[in-house]
Structures are given as structure tokens and as C-alpha cells.
Design a protein around this motif. Structure first.
Motif, PDB file in Angstrom:
ATOM      1  N   PHE A 163     -90.619 -83.208   9.709  1.00 48.96           N
ATOM      2  CA  PHE A 163     -89.658 -84.347   9.805  1.00 48.96           C
ATOM      3  C   PHE A 163     -89.678 -85.476  10.808  1.00 48.96           C
ATOM      4  N   HIS A 164     -90.719 -85.281  11.685  1.00 46.52           N
ATOM      5  CA  HIS A 164     -90.159 -85.542  13.311  1.00 46.52           C
ATOM      6  C   HIS A 164     -90.514 -86.808  12.993  1.00 46.52           C
ATOM      7  N   ARG A 165     -91.270 -87.449  12.246  1.00 46.06           N
ATOM      8  CA  ARG A 165     -91.553 -89.062  11.722  1.00 46.06           C
ATOM      9  C   ARG A 165     -91.063 -89.541  11.118  1.00 46.06           C
ATOM     10  N   ALA A 166     -90.618 -88.749  10.441  1.00 48.66           N
ATOM     11  CA  ALA A 166     -89.513 -89.491   9.244  1.00 48.66           C
ATOM     12  C   ALA A 166     -88.437 -89.934  10.144  1.00 48.66           C
ATOM     13  N   LEU A 167     -87.462 -89.396  10.634  1.00 41.73           N
ATOM     14  CA  LEU A 167     -86.829 -89.434  11.485  1.00 41.73           C
ATOM     15  C   LEU A 167     -86.825 -90.636  12.893  1.00 41.73           C
ATOM     16  N   PHE A 168     -88.067 -90.945  13.759  1.00 46.16           N
ATOM     17  CA  PHE A 168     -88.299 -91.213  14.213  1.00 46.16           C
ATOM     18  C   PHE A 168     -88.966 -92.976  13.550  1.00 46.16           C
ATOM     19  N   LEU A 169     -88.876 -93.242  12.309  1.00 38.65           N
ATOM     20  CA  LEU A 169     -88.977 -93.905  11.532  1.00 38.65           C
ATOM     21  C   LEU A 169     -87.690 -94.610  10.765  1.00 38.65           C
ATOM     22  N   THR A 170     -86.715 -93.534  11.065  1.00 41.32           N
ATOM     23  CA  THR A 170     -85.473 -93.849  10.718  1.00 41.32           C
ATOM     24  C   THR A 170     -84.354 -94.545  12.033  1.00 41.32           C
ATOM     25  N   GLY A 171     -85.245 -93.591  13.354  1.00 35.60           N
ATOM     26  CA  GLY A 171     -84.354 -94.660  14.530  1.00 35.60           C
ATOM     27  C   GLY A 171     -84.601 -96.092  14.770  1.00 35.60           C
ATOM     28  N   ALA A 172     -86.154 -96.303  14.475  1.00 35.88           N
ATOM     29  CA  ALA A 172     -86.901 -97.611  14.616  1.00 35.88           C
ATOM     30  C   ALA A 172     -86.807 -98.280  13.810  1.00 35.88           C
ATOM     31  N   THR A 203     -95.932 -98.522  19.793  1.00 35.29           N
ATOM     32  CA  THR A 203     -96.062 -99.877  19.549  1.00 35.29           C
ATOM     33  C   THR A 203     -95.481 -99.995  18.134  1.00 35.29           C
ATOM     34  N   ILE A 204     -94.335 -99.330  17.635  1.00 33.30           N
ATOM     35  CA  ILE A 204     -93.107 -99.540  16.536  1.00 33.30           C
ATOM     36  C   ILE A 204     -91.875 -99.389  17.641  1.00 33.30           C
ATOM     37  N   ARG A 205     -92.785 -98.473  17.806  1.00 33.49           N
ATOM     38  CA  ARG A 205     -90.848 -98.634  19.536  1.00 33.49           C
ATOM     39  C   ARG A 205     -90.513 -99.854  19.747  1.00 33.49           C
ATOM     40  N   ARG A 206     -91.914-100.423  20.500  1.00 37.53           N
ATOM     41  CA  ARG A 206     -91.948-101.620  21.255  1.00 37.53           C
ATOM     42  C   ARG A 206     -92.076-102.879  20.602  1.00 37.53           C
ATOM     43  N   ILE A 207     -91.854-102.746  19.375  1.00 39.88           N
ATOM     44  CA  ILE A 207     -91.606-104.048  18.599  1.00 39.88           C
ATOM     45  C   ILE A 207     -90.330-103.849  17.784  1.00 39.88           C
ATOM     46  N   CYS A 208     -89.609-102.551  17.438  1.00 41.11           N
ATOM     47  CA  CYS A 208     -88.508-102.501  17.292  1.00 41.11           C
ATOM     48  C   CYS A 208     -87.523-103.397  18.300  1.00 41.11           C
ATOM     49  N   LEU A 209     -87.435-102.249  19.673  1.00 37.29           N
ATOM     50  CA  LEU A 209     -87.367-103.079  20.471  1.00 37.29           C
ATOM     51  C   LEU A 209     -87.002-104.440  21.221  1.00 37.29           C
ATOM     52  N   ILE A 267     -83.315 -98.682  11.979  1.00 36.37           N
ATOM     53  CA  ILE A 267     -81.955 -98.293  12.940  1.00 36.37           C
ATOM     54  C   ILE A 267     -81.507 -99.637  14.034  1.00 36.37           C
ATOM     55  N   VAL A 268     -82.711 -99.769  15.070  1.00 34.47           N
ATOM     56  CA  VAL A 268     -82.425 -99.970  16.615  1.00 34.47           C
ATOM     57  C   VAL A 268     -83.295-101.568  15.425  1.00 34.47           C
ATOM     58  N   ALA A 269     -83.777-102.064  14.649  1.00 41.03           N
ATOM     59  CA  ALA A 269     -84.515-103.138  15.074  1.00 41.03           C
ATOM     60  C   ALA A 269     -83.311-103.778  13.115  1.00 41.03           C
ATOM     61  N   TYR A 270     -82.350-102.869  12.866  1.00 39.99           N
ATOM     62  CA  TYR A 270     -81.653-103.423  11.862  1.00 39.99           C
ATOM     63  C   TYR A 270     -80.746-104.251  12.790  1.00 39.99           C
ATOM     64  N   SER A 271     -80.269-103.195  13.968  1.00 38.99           N
ATOM     65  CA  SER A 271     -79.131-103.317  14.384  1.00 38.99           C
ATOM     66  C   SER A 271     -79.054-105.329  14.773  1.00 38.99           C
ATOM     67  N   VAL A 272     -80.125-106.079  14.724  1.00 38.82           N
ATOM     68  CA  VAL A 272     -79.905-107.589  14.971  1.00 38.82           C
ATOM     69  C   VAL A 272     -79.052-108.132  14.132  1.00 38.82           C
ATOM     70  N   LEU A 273     -78.634-107.021  13.449  1.00 44.76           N
ATOM     71  CA  LEU A 273     -77.178-107.894  12.265  1.00 44.76           C
ATOM     72  C   LEU A 273     -76.458-106.718  12.220  1.00 44.76           C
ATOM     73  N   ALA A 274     -76.508-105.722  12.350  1.00 45.97           N
ATOM     74  CA  ALA A 274     -75.980-104.126  12.062  1.00 45.97           C
ATOM     75  C   ALA A 274     -75.958-103.034  12.530  1.00 45.97           C
ATOM     76  N   PRO A 275     -74.863-103.484  14.087  1.00 44.73           N
ATOM     77  CA  PRO A 275     -75.391-102.244  15.000  1.00 44.73           C
ATOM     78  C   PRO A 275     -74.967-100.976  14.179  1.00 44.73           C
ATOM     79  N   LEU A 276     -75.618-100.040  14.275  1.00 45.61           N
ATOM     80  CA  LEU A 276     -75.858 -98.684  12.781  1.00 45.61           C
ATOM     81  C   LEU A 276     -75.717 -97.990  13.863  1.00 45.61           C
ATOM     82  N   PRO A 277     -76.334 -98.069  15.472  1.00 44.57           N
ATOM     83  CA  PRO A 277     -76.209 -96.403  15.658  1.00 44.57           C
ATOM     84  C   PRO A 277     -74.435 -96.005  16.310  1.00 44.57           C
ATOM     85  N   PHE A 278     -73.451 -97.080  16.314  1.00 39.45           N
ATOM     86  CA  PHE A 278     -72.391 -96.966  16.629  1.00 39.45           C
ATOM     87  C   PHE A 278     -71.044 -96.713  15.445  1.00 39.45           C
TER      88      PHE A 278
END
Length: 412
Positions: free
Chosen positions: A358-367, A242-248, A369-380
Motif C-alpha cells: 500500500f505504499h503507493r496508495a499511502l503516498f497518493l493519500t498524503g499528496a 513530480t506529484i510531490r512537487r506539484i502538490c507542494l 491531503i497536502v493539495a486539499y490543504s489549500v482549503l482545509a488543512p487536513l494534517p492537523f
């Protein structure tokens, strides 16, 4: 601390103590270099050799682990790293053609951090996933605690302003504030948030308080808002999917909003925020980016050698493509980079299996990063690149995603 691999290993595949020490040292070297560069602390050191040394060491380790992976028959990660490196070189050439300025290869090193995924991939297949993620947290929290202390002392005017001058940001609405390494504070926050939910303790509460305060003290409004929303999802026990789908979905909706401006020349999605200094600057950048992209649809404008060169092309010495979310990716990286960015966003919003506690914390961090990329494309770009690399490396190291490689090795 023991490190167990997810697969059985034969004695011939066991790592020697020397190899183990080298891999651990490489992890520390990359994470320390990332912290110095991304947090901008290297600017406080104020020596011209610091940035080349930091990024050069990361580049050397990327090359080493690419060769090591190739020798082990690990084809897929090597192809990804090589393709990314060639894309960087190509975009440097693209900007040279657009601007008329000579190619400056050294400018490409500022994008070396996403390529460190291959080092994280390799050490993960050596049974060091848990050690890597533990070390990632250690650096993230050390920085977050340091930032919290510095921000408080700066706001109380206890520290001399000149000491932290390279880290100071300012605008009309928020006044002066210290630059915050977004990814590190985010990961630290989600680790302690997850811990509090599963096993409350004073130590975890203090950790969460420090990380949360550091995020608030950044005074970055969108950063705080996105962190708060993803945290609410977690507190409400939203499922990973659900979180993945919302952020994407948010990312794609924002992307379509940006792209609509190519159909309607009067459309500017940042006009609604134009009364704010930050929003107004982005509105101007959007119009400039749209104009330049009309003439460079396939390759974008490319990666500039210097901000001065970019200023000559855009007419704005403060222009930053990273202010424009996914449109900024197209501007710097072209349509190929744009497509790879979206693929990467899909990968880092998957469950980070293999990352231990830390699998959950890493997933939430990835989520985030994707959501915040609407203004700042953090992955690159800095602030999210090392966490993108960590998630990509761990994902590739899973047995189901390996191509032509040996079995996972295990430290002795």
C-alpha cells in the motif's frame, strides 16, 4: 499472515505473543476511536461520555507509547510528540489571553489524533508495519462502504432523517448531504485504483466503484476535484517526485495568495467565490482572520476552548479557521505551528517506503491531503490527521531516521 522486519533481529528482541496482541489491540483501538470521532458517528450515539472516552483512550495510548519509546532510547519521536503537546497547551493559553476566557485543557484533546504517530512509529519498529497498514485499509474501506450505503439510503428517503441528523450538512447549492470522512474514502479509493492498475479483478473494480461513489455522494466539490486531479496524475504514470512537487507548489502558491492580503487590505482571495454560500462564508472569515492576526502575528489567536468562545472573539458563531487553508493554521497554531505544518507536508509527500503493497496508495493519500490543504488543512485536523500520523510514524520508523534507538524488533 507473516510480518517480517526490515532488519535482522536477535531472539532477545523478539516480541512475546502477549506484547504482539497488545500492539495489535492498540492499533485497532486508535483506528476505531478515530473512525468514531472523525466520521462524527459518535454524535449519532448521542451520549456525553462518548467523545471524552474516545479521545481519552487515544491520549492514554500516546502517553504509553511515548514512555515506551523513551525507555527504548527512541529520543526523536518523543521530542516531536512532547513539542506538539506543549504547542497545543501554549495555544490554549494564547486563546485564553486573547478572549479573556479561562483555559479549558480538555479542549486540547480534540487535536490528539496527529500525536498518535508515535504509536504507529513504535508498532512499525516492532515489525508490524504491514499489519498496521492492512488494518488501516480495513477500517477505511469498512467506513467507505458504510457511508456509501447510508448516503444512498438517505438520498432515497429510506432512512428516517432523524436517525442521521448529526451527520447532515446543508447549503443552498447542494441541499442536504451526509458528512464524509475525507481521509478514509481517499485512502480506500487510492488503494483500489492502484490495484486496478497493477492487477485488475472484479473484486478490485467493485471496491473502486464503492469508494468512488462514496466520494461523489459527498457532494464536496473541491474534494472531488482534487481527488480527480491526483488520480489523473496516477493514471498518467506521473513520477512520485513530480506529484510531490506539484502538490507542494499548489500549497505554497495558495499560501502566498492568502498572505498577500496582509499587504493589500482590499485583497480577499475568496471574493471570486462570494456568490456561492460556501465561498461567501469563507470571504467573511478571511477578513475577520486577517484583522485578528494583525494584532497577534507571532502566536495567532490560539485554540478556542469552545466554538461559543470563538464566536465571541470573531463575531461569527459559525467561524472555522479550518475553512481558510494554511491561513487557518496560522490563526490556530501561530507561526511555530505554521512552520511545523509545512514541514509535515513535506514529509507526508515523500514515498511511503516500508508500507508494503500500500505504499503507493499511502503516498497518493498524503499528496491529496497536502493539495486539499489549500482549503482545509487536513494534517492537523480531523479527516486527515490519522493519515498524517500514519505517514509520519512510518517515515520516522525507517532506519535512516532513527535517533539513539535499539534495533527493530520482530514478532515471534
Amino acid at each position: 499472515m507473516s510480518f517480517r522486519s526490515t532488519q535482522a533481529s536477535t531472539p532477545s528482541l523478539a516480541l512475546s505473543k502477549l506484547e504482539l496482541a497488545f500492539h495489535r489491540g492498540a492499533i485497532h483501538a486508535i483506528l476505531l476511536c478515530d473512525l468514531l470521532f472523525t466520521s462524527r458517528i459518535y454524535r449519532v450515539i448521542d451520549h456525553p461520555s462518548v467523545q471524552p472516552a474516545v479521545l481519552g483512550l487515544c491520549a492514554a495510548l500516546v502517553i504509553f507509547y511515548s514512555l515506551a519509546s523513551l525507555l527504548r532510547g527512541n529520543v526523536l519521536p518523543v521530542l516531536i510528540a512532547l513539542g506538539a503537546a506543549l504547542l497545543i497547551v501554549n495555544q490554549l493559553e494564547v486563546f485564553s489571553n486573547v478572549s479573556g476566557q479561562p483555559v479549558l485543557v480538555n479542549a486540547g484533546f480534540q487535536y490528539i489524533l496527529p500525536l498518535t504517530f508515535i504509536a504507529f512509529y513504535y508498532v512499525a519498529t516492532c515489525g508490524l508495519r504491514e499489519y498496521f497498514v492492512n488494518t488501516l485499509l480495513a477500517y477505511a474501506f469498512a467506513y467507505t462502504a458504510f457511508y456509501f450505503a447510508m448516503a444512498v439510503l438517505y438520498q432515497l428517503h429510506i432512512l428516517p432523517p432523524i436517525l442521521l441528523e448529526p451527520l447532515v450538512l446543508t447549503d443552498i447549492e447542494r441541499g442536504e448531504r451526509l458528512f464524509n470522512y475525507t481521509g478514509a474514502s481517499t485512502f480506500a479509493w487510492f488503494v483500489f485504483l492502484s490495484r486496478i492498475r497493477t492487477s485488475f479483478s472484479v473484486q478490485n473494480a467493485v471496491g473502486a466503484l464503492i469508494a468512488g461513489a462514496a466520494i461523489v455522494l459527498s457532494l464536496s466539490r473541491v474534494f472531488i476535484l482534487v481527488i480527480a486531479i491526483v488520480s489523473i496524475f496516477e493514471m498518467l504514470n506521473f513520477k512520485t517526485l513530480t506529484i510531490r512537487r506539484i502538490c507542494l507548489s499548489v500549497l505554497y502558491l495558495a499560501t502566498l495568495t492568502y498572505l498577500y492580503g496582509f499587504l493589500d487590505p482590499k485583497w480577499n482571495p475568496f471574493d471570486i467565490f462570494s456568490s456561492d454560500s460556501s465561498g461567501g462564508a469563507r470571504a467573511e472569515e478571511y477578513d475577520v482572520a486577517r484583522l485578528l492576526l494583525h494584532g497577534n502575528l507571532l502566536y495567532g489567536v490560539g485554540i478556542p476552548a469552545t466554538t461559543l468562545d470563538l464566536g465571541f472573539v470573531t463575531g461569527n458563531e459559525f467561524f472555522a479557521a479550518s475553512d481558510l487553508g494554511t491561513l487557518g493554521i496560522w490563526f490556530d497554531w501561530g507561526l511555530v505551528g505554521f512552520a511545523l505544518f509545512l514541514v509535515g507536508c513535506h514529509i507526508i509527500t515523500r514515498a511511503a517506503r516500508g508500507a508494503g503493497q500500500f505504499h503507493r496508495a499511502l503516498f497518493l493519500t498524503g499528496a491529496f491531503i497536502v493539495a486539499y490543504s489549500v482549503l482545509a488543512p487536513l494534517p492537523f485536523y480531523p479527516s486527515g490527521a490519522i493519515y498524517f500520523a500514519a505517514l509520519l510514524g512510518i517515515w520516522l520508523s525507517r532506519p535512516a531516521h532513527r535517533l539513539f534507538q535499539t534495533r527493530e524488533v520482530q514478532p515471534i
